[in-house]
Design an enzyme around this catalytic site. Structure first.
Site, mmCIF file in Angstrom:
data_model
loop_
_atom_site.group_PDB
_atom_site.id
_atom_site.type_symbol
_atom_site.label_atom_id
_atom_site.label_comp_id
_atom_site.label_asym_id
_atom_site.label_seq_id
_atom_site.Cartn_x
_atom_site.Cartn_y
_atom_site.Cartn_z
ATOM 1 N N HIS A 34 -0.013 -6.139 6.229
ATOM 2 C CA HIS A 34 1.031 -5.173 6.569
ATOM 3 C C HIS A 34 1.056 -4.145 5.434
ATOM 4 O O HIS A 34 0.272 -4.263 4.471
ATOM 5 C CB HIS A 34 2.393 -5.871 6.759
ATOM 6 N N HIS A 37 0.778 -5.344 1.787
ATOM 7 C CA HIS A 37 -0.576 -5.636 1.281
ATOM 8 C C HIS A 37 -1.306 -4.325 0.968
ATOM 9 O O HIS A 37 -1.975 -4.192 -0.052
ATOM 10 C CB HIS A 37 -1.406 -6.379 2.341
ATOM 11 N N GLN A 148 6.206 -8.274 -5.688
ATOM 12 C CA GLN A 148 7.471 -8.811 -6.210
ATOM 13 C C GLN A 148 8.206 -9.662 -5.177
ATOM 14 O O GLN A 148 9.060 -10.471 -5.517
ATOM 15 C CB GLN A 148 8.349 -7.634 -6.668
#
Ligand code: PAF
Length: 282
Positions: A34, A37, A148
């Site tokens: 998605h 990435h 993160q």
């Protein structure tokens, strides 16, 4: 973009890159890409001469009752998406290529692997750390890019890199979100339309928590119970955990000060979702 499926093939290719004195950036993934990435890939492409993305659904990090068999997989789609970012090599090994025989050697993760997700997914971070160490030994990158959104994974891997003196710099990139705030995840496709609407409550509750902390709330208990209320009233999800910890070592926090991580995991009918926010308190 080259697609390489063997360790020896990738090593041969990357030896030439290193001999040319070029910098290698590495993005480890389990695929079903998605925008989150793709943002890691774009960052790696802009920082390095050659970018390698691994696509491997690692059985070692799934528990016996988890979603390994139905984890979304689509190599053709992923390869087309990765190619748009300028990635040079997509490394997509099979399970037998990565684990030709049962492992006798694993990375043992300390207390950072036992809390939060680790408390609900025993052995998960041992599986993550072991495969990441294998991948680092295969790729030998100068930089590795992590999101993160997987805050605990970032902390566990950073600790492994320090403890084992691995010669790689970890670059942590921000969580990418849908327009309504939901953190992007390969598992979002498992949400029903109603659950997808409800799932907005996760990021909005975390945002409320961030605002409350920045306005001066110092009780972790009060913040956590407010998030709990927002999620249990606004969704049909089962809460696995909502916790506040120190943002660097994942130890629990009671009175809020310094950098804190507010993290949660919930289960919808077919999807387990995680999200978090780091709040820096002056
Ligand atoms: O974050 C993931 O997708 C995985 O945990 C990782 C880092 C690729 C290891 O399998």
């Amino acid at each position: 973009m080259k697609i390489i499926t063997t360790i020896s093939g990738l090593r041969k290719e990357l030896l030439r890159v290193r001999q040319r004195g070029e910098q290698i950036g590495f993005v480890p993934t389990m695929g079903y890409f998605h925008e989150g990435h793709l943002s890691l890939m774009r960052r790696a492409v802009s920082d390095n001469d050659v970018t390698v993305v691994s696509l491997f659904v690692n059985p070692l990090q799934f528990g016996p009752k988890e979603d390994l068999s139905r984890y979304p997989r689509d190599l053709k789609r992923d390869a087309a998406m990765a190619a748009t970012t300028g990635v040079d090599i997509l490394f997509a090994p099979s399970v037998t290529e990565m684990y030709p025989e049962p492992l006798a050697t694993f990375v043992e993760v300390g207390k950072q692997g036992d809390v939060l997700c680790g408390a609900f997914r025993p052995g998960h971070f041992k599986g993550v750390a072991t495969v990441v160490l294998k991948l680092l030994n295969i790729v030998l990158p100068g930089r590795m890019y992590l999101g993160q959104k997987d805050a605990q994974q970032v902390i566990v891997i950073k600790k492994m890199v320090r403890d084992l003196d691995l010669p790689v710099k970890i670059v942590v990139c921000p969580t990418l979100r849908e327009a309504d705030g939901l953190a992007m995840s390969s598992r979002n496709i498992f949400l029903s339309p109603t659950e997808r609407m409800e799932a907005r409550a996760l990021s909005s509750a975390l945002e409320r928590a961030r605002q409350d902390i920045l306005r001066g709330e110092t009780s972790a208990r009060k913040i956590i119970s407010k998030i709990k209320k927002l999620i249990s009233v606004g969704t049909s999800a089962t809460i696995e955990y909502i916790e506040m910890t120190d943002a660097t070592d994942l130890m629990p926090v009671r009175r809020i000060s310094g950098d804190v991580l507010v993290a949660l995991a919930v289960r919808f009918s077919r999807a387990r979702l995680i999200d978090n926010t780091i709040v820096r308190v002056k």
